[in-house]
Every structure is written in structure tokens, then in C-alpha cells.
Design an enzyme around this catalytic site. Structure first.
Site, PDB file in Angstrom:
ATOM      1  N   GLY A 171       3.139   1.999  10.871  1.00 20.91           N
ATOM      2  CA  GLY A 171       4.034   3.213  10.363  1.00 20.91           C
ATOM      3  C   GLY A 171       5.060   3.399  11.533  1.00 20.91           C
ATOM      4  O   GLY A 171       5.552   4.655  11.747  1.00 20.91           O
TER       5      GLY A 171
ATOM      6  N   HIS B 217      -9.211   0.969   5.277  1.00 24.37           N
ATOM      7  CA  HIS B 217      -7.887   1.525   5.898  1.00 24.37           C
ATOM      8  C   HIS B 217      -7.992   2.417   7.257  1.00 24.37           C
ATOM      9  O   HIS B 217      -8.931   3.294   7.046  1.00 24.37           O
ATOM     10  CB  HIS B 217      -6.946   2.133   5.050  1.00 24.37           C
ATOM     11  CG  HIS B 217      -5.542   1.900   5.326  1.00 24.37           C
ATOM     12  ND1 HIS B 217      -5.123   2.922   6.431  1.00 24.37           N
ATOM     13  CD2 HIS B 217      -4.351   0.970   5.210  1.00 24.37           C
ATOM     14  CE1 HIS B 217      -3.833   2.363   6.649  1.00 24.37           C
ATOM     15  NE2 HIS B 217      -3.218   1.623   6.122  1.00 24.37           N
TER      16      HIS B 217
ATOM     17  N   ASN C 174       0.935  -1.130   0.290  1.00 25.12           N
ATOM     18  CA  ASN C 174       0.017   0.097  -0.117  1.00 25.12           C
ATOM     19  C   ASN C 174       0.906   1.281   0.005  1.00 25.12           C
ATOM     20  O   ASN C 174       1.412   1.631   1.048  1.00 25.12           O
ATOM     21  CB  ASN C 174      -0.885   0.094   1.222  1.00 25.12           C
ATOM     22  CG  ASN C 174      -1.615   1.194   1.384  1.00 25.12           C
ATOM     23  OD1 ASN C 174      -1.968   2.274   0.503  1.00 25.12           O
ATOM     24  ND2 ASN C 174      -2.166   1.469   2.714  1.00 25.12           N
ATOM     25  N   TRP C 175       0.835   1.852  -1.142  1.00 22.85           N
ATOM     26  CA  TRP C 175       1.800   3.271  -1.212  1.00 22.85           C
ATOM     27  C   TRP C 175       1.359   4.382  -0.616  1.00 22.85           C
ATOM     28  O   TRP C 175       1.994   5.388  -0.664  1.00 22.85           O
ATOM     29  CB  TRP C 175       2.170   3.206  -2.837  1.00 22.85           C
ATOM     30  CG  TRP C 175       3.138   2.345  -3.313  1.00 22.85           C
ATOM     31  CD1 TRP C 175       3.722   1.305  -2.686  1.00 22.85           C
ATOM     32  CD2 TRP C 175       4.045   2.735  -4.291  1.00 22.85           C
ATOM     33  NE1 TRP C 175       4.667   0.612  -3.423  1.00 22.85           N
ATOM     34  CE2 TRP C 175       4.810   1.458  -4.624  1.00 22.85           C
ATOM     35  CE3 TRP C 175       3.894   3.563  -5.350  1.00 22.85           C
ATOM     36  CZ2 TRP C 175       5.831   1.331  -5.621  1.00 22.85           C
ATOM     37  CZ3 TRP C 175       4.771   3.481  -6.577  1.00 22.85           C
ATOM     38  CH2 TRP C 175       5.698   2.249  -6.551  1.00 22.85           C
ATOM     39  N   LYS C 176       0.056   4.088  -0.119  1.00 25.59           N
ATOM     40  CA  LYS C 176      -0.570   5.425   0.360  1.00 25.59           C
ATOM     41  C   LYS C 176      -0.551   6.713  -0.501  1.00 25.59           C
ATOM     42  O   LYS C 176      -0.232   6.619  -1.721  1.00 25.59           O
ATOM     43  CB  LYS C 176       0.122   5.782   1.676  1.00 25.59           C
ATOM     44  CG  LYS C 176       0.071   4.583   2.684  1.00 25.59           C
ATOM     45  CD  LYS C 176       0.196   4.801   4.048  1.00 25.59           C
ATOM     46  CE  LYS C 176       0.550   3.516   4.702  1.00 25.59           C
ATOM     47  NZ  LYS C 176       0.426   3.681   6.262  1.00 25.59           N
TER      48      LYS C 176
ATOM     49  N   GLU D 120      -4.739  -5.123  10.975  1.00 30.51           N
ATOM     50  CA  GLU D 120      -3.916  -3.913  11.065  1.00 30.51           C
ATOM     51  C   GLU D 120      -4.175  -3.196  12.361  1.00 30.51           C
ATOM     52  O   GLU D 120      -4.807  -2.240  12.417  1.00 30.51           O
ATOM     53  CB  GLU D 120      -3.855  -3.014   9.803  1.00 30.51           C
ATOM     54  CG  GLU D 120      -3.639  -3.400   8.469  1.00 30.51           C
ATOM     55  CD  GLU D 120      -3.078  -2.799   7.442  1.00 30.51           C
ATOM     56  OE1 GLU D 120      -1.998  -2.929   6.809  1.00 30.51           O
ATOM     57  OE2 GLU D 120      -3.759  -1.588   7.260  1.00 30.51           O
TER      58      GLU D 120
ATOM     59  N   GLU E 260      -6.373   4.651   8.265  1.00 30.02           N
ATOM     60  CA  GLU E 260      -6.393   6.181   7.871  1.00 30.02           C
ATOM     61  C   GLU E 260      -7.511   6.778   7.333  1.00 30.02           C
ATOM     62  O   GLU E 260      -7.699   7.919   7.301  1.00 30.02           O
ATOM     63  CB  GLU E 260      -4.920   6.436   7.043  1.00 30.02           C
ATOM     64  CG  GLU E 260      -3.689   6.104   7.630  1.00 30.02           C
ATOM     65  CD  GLU E 260      -2.305   5.333   6.895  1.00 30.02           C
ATOM     66  OE1 GLU E 260      -2.449   5.425   5.745  1.00 30.02           O
ATOM     67  OE2 GLU E 260      -1.438   5.101   7.725  1.00 30.02           O
TER      68      GLU E 260
ATOM     69  N   SER F 268       3.798  -2.259  10.196  1.00 30.57           N
ATOM     70  CA  SER F 268       5.299  -2.267  10.408  1.00 30.57           C
ATOM     71  C   SER F 268       5.997  -3.745   9.915  1.00 30.57           C
ATOM     72  O   SER F 268       7.135  -4.270  10.582  1.00 30.57           O
ATOM     73  CB  SER F 268       5.688  -2.106  11.835  1.00 30.57           C
ATOM     74  OG  SER F 268       5.395  -0.684  12.120  1.00 30.57           O
TER      75      SER F 268
END
Ligand code: PEP
Length: 249
Positions: free
Chosen positions: A172, A96, A11-13, A166, A98, A211
Site C-alpha cells: 500500500g 497477512h 485481496n480487497w481487505k 509481501e 495486517e 504495490s
């Protein structure tokens, strides 16, 4: 026992410009050689999906990081699952943490998005996970159970649905749960999936995310009911991502 083919997903965000497509080409080139035992997926920002598909040339899958629940309409700035599919994507991440935090996405919204993904013929990756406070107060399984019950799409099957566990506090941060904690949550998710999706839940892939790095991937991926990884930061370079995906040689 069901044999589940693992999925190594990146997942490159909100990272990546045109030049970064070279990393996707490098991942695609090495994937069959170094990660032949898993399906490999990169979810770049929407601006790069089409170029990423050209670079991947069918050797790895490309996905979106979100989608709108509707197929089209007056939703400025949003992207539908049909548009992702049209650009060449075959997966969409939904829910997600975020998105849940930054955009206030509820379980109901996440379910609608996941159903949009299925309607368009994409595989939905539905993310769940507890905050640090929720873990500290012993609510992890209750939170994850409620997210699954509220967010999984109707019509979800082993072939069109993936669940990603997650823990929010592990994303992160460089922190990871203990292997025993990962096992506890993944075994719980497996039981919930079997209950919620009779006949399908035993074969739905459950990814661990938070992570994951080349240094910890092997031990995390060896945990029971961990069927792959959803990787953020370490998916941005071919070297690190292949260091993770190559667990599945
Ligand atoms: C993620 O954002 O899905 C994620 C797992 O990030 P990271 O690997 O950077 O913790």
C-alpha cells in the site's frame, strides 16, 4: 523443470459493499479472454463471498482473507474455513502482515489457521515478508525463513498451498523492491520450500505482493520463481486488476 500455472489474486481487505460485486462480475467475464494463462482469484470481505461466488459463476475463484483455526465453536466474530468453504470460497489468505500486526498473529497461529484451511478443503495462501527495519538491517532472508518454517501447514502440497512474499514496507505504499531483491527472496523461498516440503516444494506457487500495479506487473511477474501476484489496492477495480492479470494472456 516444473511448469507452474500462475495465480493472479486480489485481496480487497476491508473494502467493498454489495455494489462492488459488479467489479467481480466484470473480472470474471474478462478473465478467460484477458488472463487465460493464469488462475484468477478475488478475496472480498466475508460479507460478500456468497454474492461474489454467484457473480463469478465458477469463471474465477473466490477466497476468504482469514480463517479461524477451529471448525466451529465459541469464537465470536470469527469465521472458520469450513464456513468459508460453505459460502463458496476455495482459498483462504492466512498470515497477512495486517493480521500479524493488527491481531498479533504469531507463526504458530498462522500455521494453525493454514491447517484449518487445508482441513476444510481450501487452498491456503500463507503470507510472509519483512519490515523495512528488518530489510535495512540485513535480516530479510532470516525473517522470511523463520516465518516459512513456523507458518507452513503440515500437509501442505502444491495443490493446496500458495506462499505470498509481501515485504511489509511495500504494501500500500507505492514502493517495490528492486527486481534483483525480488529474485533473491523468491529463489530463497523456493529452496526453503523444496527443503520443507520434499516432493512438493518445487511446484508450490510463490506470489509477489506489494504495490503491484498494471505499470509494474509485467516486469515483476517475469522474475524467476514469481508465480503470480497478490494484489491489494489495484484489485478493487476490474480495469486495474485486469491490467495486472492480463500479463498472463
Ligand atoms: C496486500 O495487501 O496484500 C497488498 C499487496 O496490497 P497493495 O497491492 O495495495 O500493496
Amino acid at each position: 523443470m516444473t511448469t507452474i500455472r500462475p495465480l493472479a489474486a486480489g485481496n480487497w481487505k476491508m473494502n467493498g459493499l454489495t455494489a462492488s460485486v459488479a467489479e467481480i462480475a466484470a473480472i470474471a467475464e474478462a478473465a478467460a479472454r484477458e488472463a487465460g494463462g493464469a488462475d484468477v482469484l478475488i478475496c472480498p470481505p466475508a460479507t460478500l463471498i456468497s454474492a461474489a461466488c454467484s457473480a463469478a459463476a465458477g469463471r474465477i475463484a473466490i477466497g476468504g482473507q482469514d480463517c479461524h483455526a477451529r471448525a466451529s465453536g465459541a469464537h465470536t466474530g470469527d469465521i472458520s474455513a469450513e464456513q468459508l468453504k460453505d459460502a463458496g470460497a476455495s482459498f483462504a489468505i492466512v498470515g497477512h502482515s495486517e493480521r500479524r500486526a493488527d491481531h498479533g498473529e504469531s507463526d504458530e497461529v498462522v500455521r494453525a489457521k493454514a491447517e484449518g484451511a487445508l482441513r476444510a478443503g481450501l487452498t491456503a495462501i500463507v503470507c510472509v515478508g519483512e519490515t523495512h527495519l528488518q530489510r535495512e538491517s540485513g535480516q530479510t532472508l532470516a525473517v522470511v525463513g523463520a516465518q516459512l518454517a513456523g507458518s507452513l501447514p503440515h500437509g501442505g502440497k502444491a495443490t493446496n498451498l500458495v506462499v505470498a512474499y509481501e515485504p511489509v514496507w511495500a504494501i500500500g505504499t507505492g514502493l517495490t523492491p528492486t527486481l534483483a531483491d525480488v529474485a533473491e527472496v523468491h529463489n530463497f523461498i523456493r529452496h526453503e520450500l523444496i527443503d520443507l516440503l520434499p516432493g512438493e516444494g518445487a511446484a508450490v506457487r510463490i506470489l509477489y505482493g506489494g504495490s503491484v500495479k498494471p505499470a509494474n506487473a509485467a516486469e515483476l511477474m517475469a522474475v524467476e520463481n514469481v508465480n503470480g501476484a497478490l494484489v491489494g489496492g489495484a484489485s478493487l477495480t476490474a480495469k486495474d486488476f485486469l491490467g495486472i492479470a492480463s500479463v498472463y494472456k
